[in-house]
Design a protein around this motif. Sequence first.
Motif, mmCIF file in Angstrom:
data_model
loop_
_atom_site.group_PDB
_atom_site.id
_atom_site.type_symbol
_atom_site.label_atom_id
_atom_site.label_comp_id
_atom_site.label_asym_id
_atom_site.label_seq_id
_atom_site.Cartn_x
_atom_site.Cartn_y
_atom_site.Cartn_z
ATOM 1 N N SER A 159 47.360 42.385 66.017
ATOM 2 C CA SER A 159 47.743 41.025 65.575
ATOM 3 C C SER A 159 47.065 40.628 64.271
ATOM 4 C CB SER A 159 47.426 39.986 66.672
ATOM 5 O OG SER A 159 48.207 40.221 67.817
ATOM 6 N N GLN A 218 62.911 41.994 63.179
ATOM 7 C CA GLN A 218 62.806 41.566 61.779
ATOM 8 C C GLN A 218 63.179 42.697 60.807
ATOM 9 O OE1 GLN A 218 59.210 39.052 60.987
ATOM 10 N NE2 GLN A 218 58.931 39.295 63.195
ATOM 11 N N ARG A 253 52.871 45.487 60.942
ATOM 12 C CA ARG A 253 53.847 45.113 59.910
ATOM 13 C C ARG A 253 53.652 45.966 58.653
ATOM 14 N NH1 ARG A 253 57.292 41.182 58.548
ATOM 15 N NH2 ARG A 253 56.901 39.888 60.369
ATOM 16 N N GLY A 293 48.177 42.315 61.256
ATOM 17 C CA GLY A 293 49.054 42.740 60.165
ATOM 18 C C GLY A 293 49.212 44.243 59.986
ATOM 19 N N ALA A 294 48.478 45.063 60.770
ATOM 20 C CA ALA A 294 48.585 46.517 60.581
ATOM 21 C C ALA A 294 49.972 47.028 60.955
ATOM 22 C CB ALA A 294 47.520 47.234 61.413
ATOM 23 N N LEU A 353 54.337 53.337 66.993
ATOM 24 C CA LEU A 353 53.654 52.288 66.237
ATOM 25 C C LEU A 353 52.518 51.797 67.137
ATOM 26 C CD1 LEU A 353 53.971 50.764 63.474
ATOM 27 C CD2 LEU A 353 54.867 48.870 64.825
ATOM 28 N N SER A 392 58.274 49.113 73.374
ATOM 29 C CA SER A 392 57.509 48.799 74.575
ATOM 30 C C SER A 392 57.753 47.339 74.948
ATOM 31 C CB SER A 392 56.020 49.032 74.311
ATOM 32 O OG SER A 392 55.530 48.004 73.463
ATOM 33 N N ASP A 438 55.660 45.097 74.651
ATOM 34 C CA ASP A 438 54.808 44.240 73.817
ATOM 35 C C ASP A 438 55.701 43.367 72.933
ATOM 36 O OD1 ASP A 438 53.116 43.205 71.780
ATOM 37 O OD2 ASP A 438 51.700 44.850 72.102
ATOM 38 N N PRO A 439 55.657 42.038 73.094
ATOM 39 C CA PRO A 439 56.568 41.174 72.311
ATOM 40 C C PRO A 439 56.374 41.314 70.807
ATOM 41 C CG PRO A 439 54.951 39.852 73.537
ATOM 42 C CD PRO A 439 54.791 41.269 73.994
ATOM 43 N N ARG A 440 55.186 41.732 70.389
ATOM 44 C CA ARG A 440 54.971 41.926 68.951
ATOM 45 C C ARG A 440 55.813 43.078 68.433
ATOM 46 N NH1 ARG A 440 48.551 42.020 69.844
ATOM 47 N NH2 ARG A 440 49.375 43.445 71.424
ATOM 48 N N ALA A 441 55.975 44.121 69.250
ATOM 49 C CA ALA A 441 56.793 45.265 68.832
ATOM 50 C C ALA A 441 58.254 44.838 68.711
ATOM 51 C CB ALA A 441 56.643 46.411 69.838
ATOM 52 N N SER A 488 59.547 41.921 68.372
ATOM 53 C CA SER A 488 59.712 40.935 67.303
ATOM 54 C C SER A 488 59.714 41.605 65.929
ATOM 55 C CB SER A 488 58.583 39.899 67.409
ATOM 56 O OG SER A 488 58.491 39.136 66.252
ATOM 57 N N LEU A 489 58.783 42.525 65.712
ATOM 58 C CA LEU A 489 58.738 43.211 64.413
ATOM 59 C C LEU A 489 60.010 44.028 64.182
ATOM 60 C CD1 LEU A 489 55.013 44.445 64.321
ATOM 61 C CD2 LEU A 489 56.066 42.804 62.750
ATOM 62 N N TYR A 490 60.480 44.722 65.214
ATOM 63 C CA TYR A 490 61.658 45.578 65.033
ATOM 64 C C TYR A 490 62.904 44.725 64.751
ATOM 65 C CZ TYR A 490 58.436 48.857 67.296
ATOM 66 O OH TYR A 490 57.332 49.607 67.630
HETATM 67 C C1 LIG Z 1 52.953 46.399 68.690
HETATM 68 C C2 LIG Z 1 51.854 46.635 67.649
HETATM 69 C C3 LIG Z 1 52.014 48.037 67.051
HETATM 70 C C4 LIG Z 1 52.052 45.612 66.534
HETATM 71 O O1 LIG Z 1 51.041 45.794 65.562
HETATM 72 P P1 LIG Z 1 50.102 44.557 65.160
HETATM 73 O O2 LIG Z 1 49.250 44.997 64.052
HETATM 74 O O3 LIG Z 1 49.431 44.058 66.402
HETATM 75 O O4 LIG Z 1 51.210 43.488 64.708
HETATM 76 P P2 LIG Z 1 51.246 42.568 63.426
HETATM 77 O O5 LIG Z 1 50.003 41.741 63.393
HETATM 78 O O6 LIG Z 1 51.529 43.371 62.209
HETATM 79 O O7 LIG Z 1 52.529 41.700 63.708
HETATM 80 C C5 LIG Z 1 52.750 41.101 64.953
HETATM 81 C C6 LIG Z 1 53.884 40.128 64.822
HETATM 82 O O8 LIG Z 1 54.321 39.727 66.135
HETATM 83 C C7 LIG Z 1 54.434 38.315 66.155
HETATM 84 N N1 LIG Z 1 54.265 37.884 67.518
HETATM 85 C C8 LIG Z 1 53.129 37.838 68.254
HETATM 86 N N2 LIG Z 1 53.421 37.416 69.508
HETATM 87 C C9 LIG Z 1 54.743 37.215 69.559
HETATM 88 C C10 LIG Z 1 55.644 36.768 70.564
HETATM 89 N N3 LIG Z 1 55.211 36.455 71.792
HETATM 90 N N4 LIG Z 1 56.950 36.680 70.253
HETATM 91 C C11 LIG Z 1 57.399 37.023 69.033
HETATM 92 N N5 LIG Z 1 56.604 37.419 68.038
HETATM 93 C C12 LIG Z 1 55.294 37.518 68.297
HETATM 94 C C13 LIG Z 1 53.350 37.850 65.212
HETATM 95 O O9 LIG Z 1 53.602 36.541 64.773
HETATM 96 C C14 LIG Z 1 53.489 38.879 64.089
HETATM 97 O O10 LIG Z 1 54.571 38.569 63.230
HETATM 98 P P3 LIG Z 1 54.327 37.949 61.742
HETATM 99 O O11 LIG Z 1 53.792 39.094 60.914
HETATM 100 O O12 LIG Z 1 55.695 37.528 61.321
HETATM 101 O O13 LIG Z 1 53.358 36.846 61.953
HETATM 102 C C15 LIG Z 1 50.419 46.522 68.262
HETATM 103 O O14 LIG Z 1 50.231 45.215 68.713
HETATM 104 C C16 LIG Z 1 50.155 47.510 69.370
HETATM 105 O O15 LIG Z 1 49.612 48.590 69.117
HETATM 106 N N6 LIG Z 1 50.508 47.149 70.637
HETATM 107 C C17 LIG Z 1 50.224 48.004 71.796
HETATM 108 C C18 LIG Z 1 50.986 49.313 71.741
HETATM 109 C C19 LIG Z 1 52.474 49.126 71.717
HETATM 110 O O16 LIG Z 1 53.073 48.590 72.647
HETATM 111 N N7 LIG Z 1 53.103 49.609 70.629
HETATM 112 C C20 LIG Z 1 54.533 49.503 70.443
HETATM 113 C C21 LIG Z 1 55.172 50.773 70.805
HETATM 114 S S1 LIG Z 1 56.954 50.595 70.723
#
Ligand SMILES: CC(C)(COP(=O)(O)OP(=O)(O)OC[C@H]1O[C@@H](n2cnc3c(N)ncnc32)[C@H](O)[C@@H]1OP(=O)(O)O)[C@@H](O)C(=O)NCCC(=O)NCCS
Length: 274
Positions: A82, A116, A87, A84-85, A74, A105, A107-110, A112-114
């Motif tokens: 950040s 959910q 999600r 919405g892509a 992902l 990874s 990345d807290p966004r990853a 957090s999304l997983y």
């Molecule tokens: C991880 C990644 C794929 C997520 O995609 P994205 O388009 O950035 O993420 P989204 O905007 O769809 O969603 C991010 C979510 O994280 C949440 N978030 C952001 N920071 C956060 C934190 N510190 N703690 C918890 N949640 C957090 C956001 O609120 C959002 O959730 P929401 O939709 O409920 O508001 C992208 O950021 C990325 O490419 N990161 C670098 C590569 C990587 O590490 N990929 C993961 C491989 S496992």
Amino acid sequence: MQGFTVRAAADADMPAVRHVAESFGLLTGWPAAGDFLDAERAFGTLLIASADARETHGFGGTLRRGAVTHLGDLFVLRGHQSAGAGRALLSQLLAGDGPKVTFASSDPRAVSLYVQYGLRPWCPLLYLTGPAAGLPAPPVGETRPEDVAPLDARAAGGARPGTLAWYAAIPGVTPYATDRGYAFARVTDGQIVIGPAGGETPQDCARAVLGALAATTGGTFPHVARIAVPGVHPLVPVLIGAGWRISDMDTFMADDAALAMIDPGRYIPHPDLG
Ligand SMILES: CC(C)(COP(=O)(O)OP(=O)(O)OC[C@H]1O[C@@H](n2cnc3c(N)ncnc32)[C@H](O)[C@@H]1OP(=O)(O)O)[C@@H](O)C(=O)NCCC(=O)NCCS
């Protein structure tokens, strides 16, 4: 927040997908044609996300092992994160029923999304790197992917004979087996990647991995090896005790259904294929 369109990656999308993948350094270890992105298209799902029709801003991919969905990728281009892509991709990639696993990874966004989508962080996944020679060398023999597929299915939680056959056909890839374990080894430019590997027990898995390392190096050639080892696996103290380094760390995440089927103590995933 941008609106993202998500659809299956077609042949014509692959240069753009690889451009995104290369921006995260994902294609090192896949020097020639035939990489994990091809495997996701063939044995799972590869989706792209675009904010407009002309560009690919992110992609995500899964691989199937029986009922288990392994989320392998992902990734969203840095300028479009950040928004919405991620999600949008996940809502399609993880929409189905069935057990789900991934390696998240830091990345807290990853993470957090997983969470959910029903997955929880279970244990660290250590990417260990070190010299392949100088470790215990249990005997192993070369084998065929179809011969280790049943044990792989038990260790990995689901069958994937097609993925194993595809991987074994890549130049430099050899499957090895003991009577109770198996390990795939790939040699590229002096580096060995081990995985997938598994065994009836954690010790059986460890013996197969050590045997595959020894068989690949012939005991002397100065290869460097890379293995993604779950933190609970008995190889962690063996390899760190032998001076191996932690080059990276992910988090093994799984939902309850997947955890009932996979014991990360007797399984060494492939870093990209799960
Ligand atoms: C991880 C990644 C794929 C997520 O995609 P994205 O388009 O950035 O993420 P989204 O905007 O769809 O969603 C991010 C979510 O994280 C949440 N978030 C952001 N920071 C956060 C934190 N510190 N703690 C918890 N949640 C957090 C956001 O609120 C959002 O959730 P929401 O939709 O409920 O508001 C992208 O950021 C990325 O490419 N990161 C670098 C590569 C990587 O590490 N990929 C993961 C491989 S496992």
